[in-house]
Design an enzyme around this catalytic site. Structure first.
Site, PDB file in Angstrom:
ATOM      1  N   VAL A  82     -25.452  -5.265  23.853  1.00  0.00           N
ATOM      2  CA  VAL A  82     -25.001  -4.215  24.771  1.00  0.00           C
ATOM      3  C   VAL A  82     -23.743  -4.678  25.496  1.00  0.00           C
ATOM      4  O   VAL A  82     -23.734  -5.733  26.142  1.00  0.00           O
ATOM      5  CB  VAL A  82     -26.099  -3.874  25.796  1.00  0.00           C
ATOM      6  CG1 VAL A  82     -25.608  -2.793  26.760  1.00  0.00           C
ATOM      7  CG2 VAL A  82     -27.366  -3.412  25.080  1.00  0.00           C
ATOM      8  N   SER A  83     -22.685  -3.905  25.382  1.00  0.00           N
ATOM      9  CA  SER A  83     -21.446  -4.237  26.083  1.00  0.00           C
ATOM     10  C   SER A  83     -20.607  -2.984  26.280  1.00  0.00           C
ATOM     11  O   SER A  83     -20.682  -2.027  25.502  1.00  0.00           O
ATOM     12  CB  SER A  83     -20.638  -5.280  25.299  1.00  0.00           C
ATOM     13  OG  SER A  83     -20.035  -4.701  24.148  1.00  0.00           O
ATOM     14  N   ILE A  93     -20.543   5.338  29.950  1.00  0.00           N
ATOM     15  CA  ILE A  93     -20.721   4.869  28.574  1.00  0.00           C
ATOM     16  C   ILE A  93     -22.035   4.119  28.425  1.00  0.00           C
ATOM     17  O   ILE A  93     -22.796   4.354  27.475  1.00  0.00           O
ATOM     18  CB  ILE A  93     -19.523   4.007  28.146  1.00  0.00           C
ATOM     19  CG1 ILE A  93     -18.280   4.888  28.002  1.00  0.00           C
ATOM     20  CG2 ILE A  93     -19.818   3.288  26.830  1.00  0.00           C
ATOM     21  CD1 ILE A  93     -17.006   4.126  27.701  1.00  0.00           C
ATOM     22  N   LEU A  94     -22.326   3.201  29.358  1.00  0.00           N
ATOM     23  CA  LEU A  94     -23.583   2.456  29.269  1.00  0.00           C
ATOM     24  C   LEU A  94     -24.780   3.385  29.371  1.00  0.00           C
ATOM     25  O   LEU A  94     -25.729   3.270  28.587  1.00  0.00           O
ATOM     26  CB  LEU A  94     -23.644   1.406  30.375  1.00  0.00           C
ATOM     27  CG  LEU A  94     -24.945   0.602  30.440  1.00  0.00           C
ATOM     28  CD1 LEU A  94     -25.163  -0.192  29.155  1.00  0.00           C
ATOM     29  CD2 LEU A  94     -24.949  -0.328  31.644  1.00  0.00           C
ATOM     30  N   SER A 118     -28.229 -10.405  30.299  1.00  0.00           N
ATOM     31  CA  SER A 118     -27.161 -11.280  30.766  1.00  0.00           C
ATOM     32  C   SER A 118     -26.901 -11.057  32.252  1.00  0.00           C
ATOM     33  O   SER A 118     -26.508 -11.973  32.978  1.00  0.00           O
ATOM     34  CB  SER A 118     -25.883 -11.040  29.953  1.00  0.00           C
ATOM     35  OG  SER A 118     -25.500  -9.672  30.012  1.00  0.00           O
ATOM     36  N   GLU A 119     -27.107  -9.826  32.710  1.00  0.00           N
ATOM     37  CA  GLU A 119     -26.992  -9.472  34.130  1.00  0.00           C
ATOM     38  C   GLU A 119     -28.252  -8.690  34.513  1.00  0.00           C
ATOM     39  O   GLU A 119     -28.341  -7.487  34.258  1.00  0.00           O
ATOM     40  CB  GLU A 119     -25.745  -8.641  34.381  1.00  0.00           C
ATOM     41  CG  GLU A 119     -24.438  -9.383  34.104  1.00  0.00           C
ATOM     42  CD  GLU A 119     -23.225  -8.543  34.419  1.00  0.00           C
ATOM     43  OE1 GLU A 119     -22.855  -8.464  35.600  1.00  0.00           O
ATOM     44  OE2 GLU A 119     -22.659  -7.937  33.477  1.00  0.00           O
ATOM     45  N   TYR A 123     -30.482  -3.325  34.437  1.00  0.00           N
ATOM     46  CA  TYR A 123     -31.392  -2.529  33.618  1.00  0.00           C
ATOM     47  C   TYR A 123     -32.553  -1.876  34.362  1.00  0.00           C
ATOM     48  O   TYR A 123     -33.256  -1.053  33.793  1.00  0.00           O
ATOM     49  CB  TYR A 123     -31.906  -3.391  32.457  1.00  0.00           C
ATOM     50  CG  TYR A 123     -30.791  -3.744  31.502  1.00  0.00           C
ATOM     51  CD1 TYR A 123     -30.343  -2.823  30.569  1.00  0.00           C
ATOM     52  CD2 TYR A 123     -30.145  -4.974  31.585  1.00  0.00           C
ATOM     53  CE1 TYR A 123     -29.297  -3.121  29.713  1.00  0.00           C
ATOM     54  CE2 TYR A 123     -29.095  -5.283  30.726  1.00  0.00           C
ATOM     55  CZ  TYR A 123     -28.666  -4.360  29.792  1.00  0.00           C
ATOM     56  OH  TYR A 123     -27.628  -4.640  28.960  1.00  0.00           O
ATOM     57  N   PHE A 409     -32.986 -13.111  20.862  1.00  0.00           N
ATOM     58  CA  PHE A 409     -32.381 -12.014  20.096  1.00  0.00           C
ATOM     59  C   PHE A 409     -31.207 -11.413  20.860  1.00  0.00           C
ATOM     60  O   PHE A 409     -30.622 -10.460  20.449  1.00  0.00           O
ATOM     61  CB  PHE A 409     -33.413 -10.937  19.740  1.00  0.00           C
ATOM     62  CG  PHE A 409     -34.064 -10.243  20.912  1.00  0.00           C
ATOM     63  CD1 PHE A 409     -33.492  -9.117  21.467  1.00  0.00           C
ATOM     64  CD2 PHE A 409     -35.254 -10.731  21.444  1.00  0.00           C
ATOM     65  CE1 PHE A 409     -34.103  -8.477  22.542  1.00  0.00           C
ATOM     66  CE2 PHE A 409     -35.860 -10.091  22.493  1.00  0.00           C
ATOM     67  CZ  PHE A 409     -35.292  -8.953  23.054  1.00  0.00           C
TER      68      PHE A 409
END
Length: 409
Positions: A82-83, A93-94, A118-119, A123, A409
């Site tokens: 996810v980026s 966009i996210l 990652s952050e 989420y 993953f």
């Protein structure tokens, strides 16, 4: 310019992955690592957001089966890759990609979606709750002793090239998966990931090494690790860097840890990820010399409340009406009656009065049994609507061992 979200085409993978690399700092991955992820990509589950001819957002999912309380392997989408380019943030966009991914997960009949963040702050607004933690250790092996159970000396240790004993290690891993919630069944191709060892990523350490624990000629456990030699004014001061360790019984586990503690010319053992209830904490003579640190592990999103709650078992009998709020996946909203015990469960829609109220995020945190609903009630986001319901339900949700995800993953 307008953007287009579409399923990834094989010919677009290099640009798609380049954009992912750029979003994560722009340092190219070693060729062998890039090749591995290329081979593991599930194109029909990967999406890109395109503006003109440029890729500006990436996301995807892997098809996994994850152990839940009771030991059953349950379909779970491993959300990944996810980026969003920094030039295109705050444009929805996210959110659009998360909407697309969860709609696809639902369409495939997978009751759960999981990710490692990652952050971590991102989420929660999409309904993911922290469902497991992981323990990192920096062990002073010169000052922290280790005592194993009886018969530890009956375990034989053997050094081997990691690739030569891969099948033996995978067989041990497969037997461990049902024993702990949060572990993933290794799908074909994924057995390559634990052996990934690009020279550029070693940070001065040796190539990957492996030691097997054996009893009567059968493999009872393994540890994969690297050695980072260092020298100071007083002599050798090297570090053992543990990649992973799995064992089928306490004796094999203790034998492997004892080996790692005693490797010549080293004084530290660096452990990145272990379960928070790892028996090692009770084998060492001085846990303070292990410098334990906690961080979030698996983030879990319940995609289908009924199917997810029916897929696991419960530590004691439970019969409760849950009021679930879920703004991002509104099909989950409403009241659900959960009835279950150690043998199984049912979870169906109901019009009966609610007894507990919570969001899908808190349900995700409690789902694997690692976090208590009673403790989560301290946030004010789990509310008891009928007296004495919270404690009983919280006890039913708790697992025998802490959930843990050792499979990246």
């Amino acid at each position: 310019m307008t953007t287009e979200t579409r399923v990834l085409r094989p010919a677009e993978w290099d640009e798609w992955y380049d954009r992912l690399d750029l979003a994560f700092g722009g340092v190219p991955e070693p060729p062998e690592e890039r090749e591995l992820w290329h081979g593991l990509t599930e194109y029909d589950r990967s999406i890109g957001v395109w503006e003109g001819g440029d890729c500006v957002g990436t996301a995807g999912a892997f098809s996994f089966r994850m152990t839940v309380p009771g030991g059953a392997p349950v379909p779970a989408a491993g959300v990944t890759m996810v980026s969003v380019l920094s030039t295109h943030r705050r444009r929805g966009i996210l959110t659009g990609m998360m909407r697309r991914v969860l709609d696809d997960v639902r369409a495939l009949g997978e009751p759960l979606a999981v990710l490692t963040a990652s952050e971590p702050g991102i989420y929660g607004r999409f309904g993911y709750g922290i469902a497991s933690q992981e323990l990192a250790l920096e062990i002073d092996t010169e000052r922290a002793g280790l005592t194993g159970p009886d018969h530890t000396d009956g375990v034989t240790l053997r050094l081997a090239a990691p690739g030569d004993v891969q099948d033996r290690c995978e067989a041990v891993y497969a037997r461990r998966v049902p024993a702990r919630p949060g572990m993933l069944t290794r799908s074909p191709g994924w057995e390559r990931l634990p052996l990934l060892d690009p020279e550029a990523g070693r940070a001065g350490a040796s190539p990957l090494q492996c030691v097997l624990a054996e009893r009567d000629g059968e493999t009872a456990g393994y540890a994969r690790y690297a050695l980072k030699p260092e020298w100071g004014p007083q002599g050798a001061d090297g570090t053992v860097v543990l990649r992973d360790l799995e064992a089928l019984d306490p004796e094999a586990s203790a034998a492997l840890w004892r080996f790692l503690f005693g490797i010549d010319l080293t004084s530290r053992l660096r452990v990145r990820s272990r379960p928070v209830d790892d028996p090692l904490l009770h084998l060492v003579s001085d846990v303070r010399r292990c410098s334990p640190r906690l961080r979030d592990g698996l983030h879990l999103r319940v995609v289908d409340v009924g199917a997810a709650l029916e897929a696991r078992t419960y530590a004691c009998p439970v019969d409760v009406v849950l009021e679930i709020t879920d703004a991002f996946c509104p099909w989950n909203e409403g009241r659900w009656r959960l009835s279950g015990d150690t043998k199984g469960a049912s979870c169906t829609r109901t019009s009966d009065p609610a007894e507990l109220s919570l969001s899908v995020r808190e349900l995700g945190s409690a789902y694997l049994g690692g976090f208590s609903l009673a403790a989560l009630a301290g946030t004010g986001r789990v509310r008891e609507l009928r007296r004495e319901t919270l404690g009983r339900t919280a006890r039913a949700f708790l697992g025998e061992v802490a959930p843990w995800l050792p499979h990246g993953f």
